[in-house]
Motif scaffolding. Structure first.
Motif, PDB file in Angstrom:
ATOM      1  N   LYS A 161      32.159  31.123  39.800  1.00  0.00           N
ATOM      2  CA  LYS A 161      32.645  31.344  38.352  1.00  0.00           C
ATOM      3  C   LYS A 161      31.790  32.070  37.420  1.00  0.00           C
ATOM      4  CE  LYS A 161      35.221  28.276  35.270  1.00  0.00           C
ATOM      5  NZ  LYS A 161      35.671  26.781  35.120  1.00  0.00           N
ATOM      6  N   LYS A 162      31.947  32.999  36.794  1.00  0.00           N
ATOM      7  CA  LYS A 162      31.335  33.599  35.614  1.00  0.00           C
ATOM      8  C   LYS A 162      31.749  33.850  34.460  1.00  0.00           C
ATOM      9  CE  LYS A 162      29.985  37.548  38.222  1.00  0.00           C
ATOM     10  NZ  LYS A 162      29.286  38.359  38.897  1.00  0.00           N
ATOM     11  N   ASP A 163      31.079  33.300  33.377  1.00  0.00           N
ATOM     12  CA  ASP A 163      31.830  33.429  32.243  1.00  0.00           C
ATOM     13  C   ASP A 163      33.217  32.892  31.998  1.00  0.00           C
ATOM     14  OD1 ASP A 163      29.255  34.458  31.409  1.00  0.00           O
ATOM     15  OD2 ASP A 163      30.089  36.500  32.007  1.00  0.00           O
ATOM     16  N   GLU A 164      33.532  31.499  32.574  1.00  0.00           N
ATOM     17  CA  GLU A 164      34.860  31.068  32.663  1.00  0.00           C
ATOM     18  C   GLU A 164      36.021  31.752  33.482  1.00  0.00           C
ATOM     19  OE1 GLU A 164      35.387  28.076  31.000  1.00  0.00           O
ATOM     20  OE2 GLU A 164      33.134  28.422  31.129  1.00  0.00           O
ATOM     21  N   ASN A 165      35.333  32.934  34.068  1.00  0.00           N
ATOM     22  CA  ASN A 165      36.461  33.535  35.054  1.00  0.00           C
ATOM     23  C   ASN A 165      36.217  33.391  36.493  1.00  0.00           C
ATOM     24  OD1 ASN A 165      37.968  34.919  32.959  1.00  0.00           O
ATOM     25  ND2 ASN A 165      36.196  36.064  32.679  1.00  0.00           N
ATOM     26  N   TRP A 166      37.017  33.266  37.252  1.00  0.00           N
ATOM     27  CA  TRP A 166      36.999  33.135  38.824  1.00  0.00           C
ATOM     28  C   TRP A 166      36.938  34.419  39.349  1.00  0.00           C
ATOM     29  CZ3 TRP A 166      35.040  28.972  41.123  1.00  0.00           C
ATOM     30  CH2 TRP A 166      35.215  27.584  40.511  1.00  0.00           C
ATOM     31  N   TYR A 167      35.573  34.408  40.433  1.00  0.00           N
ATOM     32  CA  TYR A 167      35.716  35.771  41.378  1.00  0.00           C
ATOM     33  C   TYR A 167      35.556  35.410  42.791  1.00  0.00           C
ATOM     34  CZ  TYR A 167      34.696  38.034  37.022  1.00  0.00           C
ATOM     35  OH  TYR A 167      34.682  38.670  35.852  1.00  0.00           O
ATOM     36  N   GLU A 168      36.248  36.098  43.757  1.00  0.00           N
ATOM     37  CA  GLU A 168      35.789  35.793  45.025  1.00  0.00           C
ATOM     38  C   GLU A 168      35.242  37.056  45.783  1.00  0.00           C
ATOM     39  OE1 GLU A 168      39.357  34.814  47.343  1.00  0.00           O
ATOM     40  OE2 GLU A 168      40.612  36.435  45.988  1.00  0.00           O
ATOM     41  N   PHE A 169      34.318  36.426  46.795  1.00  0.00           N
ATOM     42  CA  PHE A 169      33.720  37.706  47.517  1.00  0.00           C
ATOM     43  C   PHE A 169      34.733  37.645  48.737  1.00  0.00           C
ATOM     44  CE2 PHE A 169      31.184  39.331  50.893  1.00  0.00           C
ATOM     45  CZ  PHE A 169      30.605  40.213  50.537  1.00  0.00           C
ATOM     46  N   THR A 170      35.018  39.162  48.882  1.00  0.00           N
ATOM     47  CA  THR A 170      35.986  39.530  50.104  1.00  0.00           C
ATOM     48  C   THR A 170      35.169  40.734  50.756  1.00  0.00           C
ATOM     49  OG1 THR A 170      36.951  41.138  48.853  1.00  0.00           O
ATOM     50  CG2 THR A 170      37.727  39.296  48.352  1.00  0.00           C
ATOM     51  N   LEU A 171      35.910  40.974  51.741  1.00  0.00           N
ATOM     52  CA  LEU A 171      35.360  42.026  52.804  1.00  0.00           C
ATOM     53  C   LEU A 171      35.405  43.476  51.906  1.00  0.00           C
ATOM     54  CD1 LEU A 171      36.849  41.100  56.365  1.00  0.00           C
ATOM     55  CD2 LEU A 171      34.284  41.350  55.623  1.00  0.00           C
ATOM     56  N   MET A 172      36.002  43.315  50.678  1.00  0.00           N
ATOM     57  CA  MET A 172      36.118  44.609  49.931  1.00  0.00           C
ATOM     58  C   MET A 172      35.231  44.147  48.896  1.00  0.00           C
ATOM     59  SD  MET A 172      38.770  44.509  51.744  1.00  0.00           S
ATOM     60  CE  MET A 172      39.600  43.095  51.085  1.00  0.00           C
ATOM     61  N   GLY A 173      34.404  43.321  48.863  1.00  0.00           N
ATOM     62  CA  GLY A 173      33.440  43.099  47.943  1.00  0.00           C
ATOM     63  C   GLY A 173      33.891  42.116  46.837  1.00  0.00           C
ATOM     64  N   LEU A 174      32.962  42.051  45.769  1.00  0.00           N
ATOM     65  CA  LEU A 174      33.376  40.735  44.824  1.00  0.00           C
ATOM     66  C   LEU A 174      34.381  41.366  43.984  1.00  0.00           C
ATOM     67  CD1 LEU A 174      32.084  37.890  44.119  1.00  0.00           C
ATOM     68  CD2 LEU A 174      31.163  39.061  42.232  1.00  0.00           C
ATOM     69  N   ARG A 175      35.365  40.398  43.782  1.00  0.00           N
ATOM     70  CA  ARG A 175      36.607  40.886  42.789  1.00  0.00           C
ATOM     71  C   ARG A 175      37.067  39.408  42.191  1.00  0.00           C
ATOM     72  NH1 ARG A 175      41.701  41.785  47.010  1.00  0.00           N
ATOM     73  NH2 ARG A 175      42.000  39.256  46.886  1.00  0.00           N
TER      74      ARG A 175
END
Lengths: 428, 428, 428, 428
Positions: B268-282
């Motif tokens: 979670k960065k600045d209230e938004n959720w990201y996920e690390f995938t085999l295509m990078g962080l998104r």
């Protein structure tokens, strides 16, 4: 560090000298990588050791962080994240990638790290040119010595990594056996008196070699040479590793925990002793100085031999009278060997093996680290470590001085650390 | 494994088919390495994961150890020490290099490991030719399925390694967002009855899918699709990770020890959720099935949702009626996504995410591992693990079956493991 | 728990019965402390075990927390801080003193804890009197069974503590040798079929024995009696602890980590085997059922004996037909012994040793814990444990039932846990 | 130890004096147990600390092992197994019960341990009588000093145990607040010169105070009094525990690992500071010397205060000129307090708090431990520890000397350890 330059002309000449040193040292670092694969350079074999690639990058990070970024106007860092990735322990500089995770960095690749080095090198050249006449060069000079320290660590860390592989790879093909049998041990006697200890020259020295001060040293005897593998084997054969009364309590615990029965890298197969070296596994060279022993082992050996380790003041008061010569990294031998010409005085004070002293690593009276993050270089480690003196077969010759203080925790064994004995002056 | 071939002609045709499969599978493994550096392939990011290079070598070791050495007369092993270096856990084969030290092997190089693969491939071709008509092929076929399992592990282990780098590298450039919004959850009702569970076909199956037997299954409802990230986020936002009453005691301890606050790879960065995938962080794909959750998280989520995890008998009794299709490794998407065409029945039973069941991984009634070291393949792990079903976006399609039983410890999170809910049949 | 009482009269009689049970059980707990010093009762010998004093207090805490505080108007807690100090694991009740620090409580003293018990006892009597006709008694009855479980733990935890003292103290002076030689092993055959599993009576049962449901059980054979020490010794002498192929992978790791070479409490001196018992150290009783083995050892033994552990459904389907009799805590023998009268059917299904089953401890189909903090009693532990059946020499007889499910992690050895074998019905 | 007695008459008088000391010291030890329960005396709260009961037994074991067994003909040990049970760390004496398991000994009971003490006392009286005129008394005298050291440990170990209980029991009811506000800090200046360091009297001293030798000490300033809690609070409020640049690297790691935010036993509740004392929890006494700080905290505080810790030579060169008086155990205050009469010179050099020095604990030049197992007393601990000077409120007054060297690892906090500052002589 300690650079006192009076005139502009002096400073300018000094910068030229330092630039030459820079080129020489940087290329010496890279020469160490000849023959290594990207994989050899990427892996971390224990938290104490770092990957070769990390050393290559971190030494560049030093110049980028402490020289280029503050001193070269318009400097563009090679890669923003390297500031964090390759910071070792400078809290004052900001976040750091954890030490134990240096081996998780498959990226940047070895190639990219070499490109990073070139980027830094180009900019250092540019910086020297433009700042020749006025810039304070202490931090730069510290960077050169810093890189030399990492040259030694590249060798010791790689040795550790290779030792963990069942394939027992060799790093170099040179042969490094002792050329001749070692002479019997002689003891040299020194009278009591006040000694001046610490650096007092014009050239470079680390802050931990300062300030120069007086210590009262009682009369003592110093062994003329380091302890050999043959002598150390007698300690082993006499049950040295099984007799608690020979050991410090903490040392005995370490021995038990890690099941030490011989120096690091020694192996016994079918009643014969072998040692793993940078040239691969080979029969133990009995005449060579024993190395890869911890302070605990050195101290227990000394007790067994009815002697003790010298204090750093004793060691320095003798060494300061001698020429700084011996088997250093430049020899390419990369393993301690017996000395051929021994003379009457002490020998092998320099090179071959770092010599454990009985002195805890503390600041000299009046010691002050320099201001800023660079002040973290030495001072904050002054606890739980012991001083070693004299340099080893993996230390660059131009890096060493009689006042040089190396330090490691008492259980550390992966450096080329050996033993020189001392005893009270009335002993015989 | 279970191959029952009646005639010589059958056997010969079978061997041809298997050889084709061998070529296809072996080259699929190597295709996974495209774009990876030697460093990417050498590093081990945690004891559970292995370096890509190790997977490449170990799958070849399997064929060398269980097929070529015993079956091909005059076979010369590629390198004597590989027998020990690349043995995973087969005590019956002899010594093993410790699992946690697989990342210390800078040697053999990646290049040498590819040469090892070619050496094995050449000899397998030779062996198939000479033994076509009579050789028992079960162990060979097991080797093919074994290699497919390691294809999935190459992806999950590499994903873990890349996730540990502050540079957040991407393995592939494909885009893998869900094509459409997920439909609301529907529940499908199944009546009670005796079900036949386990493998009963002619093709290959692992020994843990045998013997086929009956289980009495009470009436139940099964969720029509896996839980999505959007739904899982509601659990998080409802304090799911802070409410002990939702968790198994051991799960709560794990959560506390490792400070879990979201699935592995979520940030979670600045209230938004990201996920690390085999295509990078998104940015988190809210419509996609949630993955990289442990059994503990899946189980806590189910309790929060007033449901439970299905048993493996429930799951299998539904899945056995359905076509084995879905997003598998062959799609190249390498991340779970929402399904587009959903139909009336359950969907995404296969592919996208492995589905945790509430069943402990134990042997079926009458289970017997095969004799010899190959018998260590599955049986000795039947404790402290839970069964997962259906395959994931990283599983080869040709590898999966309705009776397929995958298994991991309840705290494991680095596989593409997700959640499908179940509940009693009278629920609404 | 499951108490279905129809009328007020029933309820009133039930309360009288329960009050008698309360008095009997509470005083039985205190009788266990006869001969123990305050020190014996204060010390915790491992995190899994608790001090006797803690058991004495915690069982009182149960009644105070779940009965007196909510149900008895005007109740004054004995000491405010006990609410936290003696909470075991009920998150719903609030903070808990850490389990591993139960042995740090020199205060309250043993004397104060006995005063605490009397305070609770007095108030329970008062509560029963005033609430006789209407109060829901389930939680109270659960408290009685809870206290009986802690009676067993007092014995097993104390045994562990005493075993850690070089003085090898004995708790009781009774002699407990097997009265006669054990008969040769017989196998009893049971046909396949649907079995009703779980509790269905009027009296008390734990929630984990519910709901009653059907399971399809294949035909099987069950050993007529538990494995003896003599038989287990044959396993040891045949290298049972050195042969990895006999063990589950996790079990082998445990064995290696803890250097298991025999059951807990066994000792070999000068070629003779001894076992530590509640009567002190004594020669191993070869005819007695082996106990203090982990699930891993039981499972490895079974494999070595060409058999397996029974499932809990198999075990229960046999036990439900038998009278619940055997050597329980009331006998005062406090160690398993051989049975004298064996008959034709299975024997020693109850008492002597808890019997490890091959079934993971999970909820039955449709299982629901009761609402509130008491619901933490069983449900949240349904992972990473195996079911044991039948009670032991340290279990109160009135506590046990054929449907009773005990559970411990597979490495646990400090309970009186033993082995009964099973095998497929066609075996011989 | 160092007892040089010339004549028989001297020796005889010396024995009488020592016997009186024996009686006084032994009964002082037992007086410390007044009001403690058997449980209070049995529990071990951390591996560094020992149960009171163990201290009571071990100090008796010393006299039994080193005096009675070798010197009193016909002596019968009280209990054969005590030789092993109550051996602390004397490898030369044989096996030892593990330090971390001292708290597992519910047996022998406290009562038995008191009987053990009486048995030893009776025999010591008998031994003194019969051996008055000739016996070497050094080992006996060492035993007296040894018992005094354990008197202090009884207090500090019990304090630690009580602090771990949520009930926060108090050991004594005395009030121990500082009688008056502390004066502002003054600095005293000392000139450079050669100092004689170490013991040179006729009475008892430990071997680590020998041999007396010369050290060159540079000019310095010493704080007139220890740092107070008020001053230390300013360090905390200035972010002292959050600023890495103030700490040694190892100290920072300790702080992070153990989450130190204040001295041991300090607690902040609702913006007010409390400290746990032997008199229970109470408001922090701001005028009292800060105590229960580690070397790391002392060192960081000194850096923050722009000062440093004194070396032990500096400390001793000042203390040797002063009367050995202050708040010791005999005062019964059992907590450091502010001094009332301060005078012009340094004060509180003795008593109240042990003062961390910046000197690593190493042997003096020419140091030799005595022969035999008693030689393990001090020498084998000369690594990884720092020297503390001056005694504390828990030290017996008759036990202390200006040359007395106490030592603890740099992270130890459960002793009454405080801070006195030093700085270069030119500072202001």
């Amino acid at each position: 560090m300690n650079s006192r330059l009076k005139t502009t002309h002096d400073q300018s000449r000094h910068a030229v000298v330092l630039l030459e040193a820079y080129r020489r040292i940087r290329s010496a670092t890279e020469a160490l990588c000849t023959g290594l694969s990207a994989e050899d350079c990427a892996i971390q074999s224990m938290p104490d050791a770092s990957p070769v690639k990390w050393h290559l990058a971190h030494t560049s990070w030093y110049f980028e962080t402490f020289v280029l970024t503050p001193e070269l106007s318009g400097y563009q860092p090679f890669q923003q994240q390297f500031k964090m990735l390759f910071n070792s322990y400078y809290v004052g500089v900001g976040d750091r990638h954890p030490r134990s995770e240096r081996g998780l960095l498959s990226r940047p690749s070895l190639e990219e790290v070499f490109a990073y080095r070139q980027h830094v090198d180009r900019n250092i050249e540019r910086w020297i040119e433009t700042r020749l006449s006025s810039a304070p060069m202490e931090v730069f000079e510290l960077g050169l010595n810093h890189e030399q320290q990492h040259q030694e660590l590249i060798l010791t860390d790689l040795k550790h990594l290779f030792s963990r592989s069942p394939l027992k790879p060799s790093y170099r093909k040179t042969s490094a056996n002792s050329p001749a049998a070692t002479r019997e041990m002689r003891w040299l006697t020194y009278p009591p008196g006040l000694s001046h200890i610490g650096w007092d020259g014009d050239g470079f020295a680390f802050d931990n070699e300062l300030p120069r001060h007086q210590q009262y040293v009682e009369g003592f005897q110093l062994a003329a040479r380091p302890v050999t593998c043959r002598e150390y084997l007698a300690f082993i054969d006499d049950g040295g590793y099984e007799r608690a009364e020979l050991w410090l309590s903490d040392g005995w615990e370490m021995r038990s925990l890690h099941r030490w029965t011989a120096p690091l890298y020694w192996e016994k197969k079918d009643e014969n002793w072998y040692e793993f070296t940078l040239m691969g596994l080979r029969a133990l060279d009995l005449d060579s100085p024993v190395c890869h022993v911890s302070f605990y082992e050195a101290e227990a050996y000394a007790r067994w031999a009815n002697a003790r380790l010298p204090t750093e003041a004793e060691w320095e008061s003798v060494a300061v009278e001698m020429p700084t010569k011996g088997h250093f990294a430049e020899s390419g031998i990369l393993h301690p060997i017996a000395a051929t010409d021994e003379g009457d005085g002490p020998h092998q004070m320099f090179g071959d093996v770092w010599e454990w002293t009985g002195s805890a690593y503390l600041g000299y009276p009046g010691y002050r680290p320099v201001a800023g993050a660079v002040g973290e270089y030495n001072g904050k480690f002054m606890v739980n470590q012991f001083v070693l003196r004299g340099g080893s077969c993996a230390t660059p010759w131009s890096h060493i001085r009689p006042t040089y203080r190396n330090f490691f925790p008492p259980h550390a064994r992966w450096q080329f650390s050996g033993i020189r004995l001392a005893r009270p002056s009335e002993s015989r």
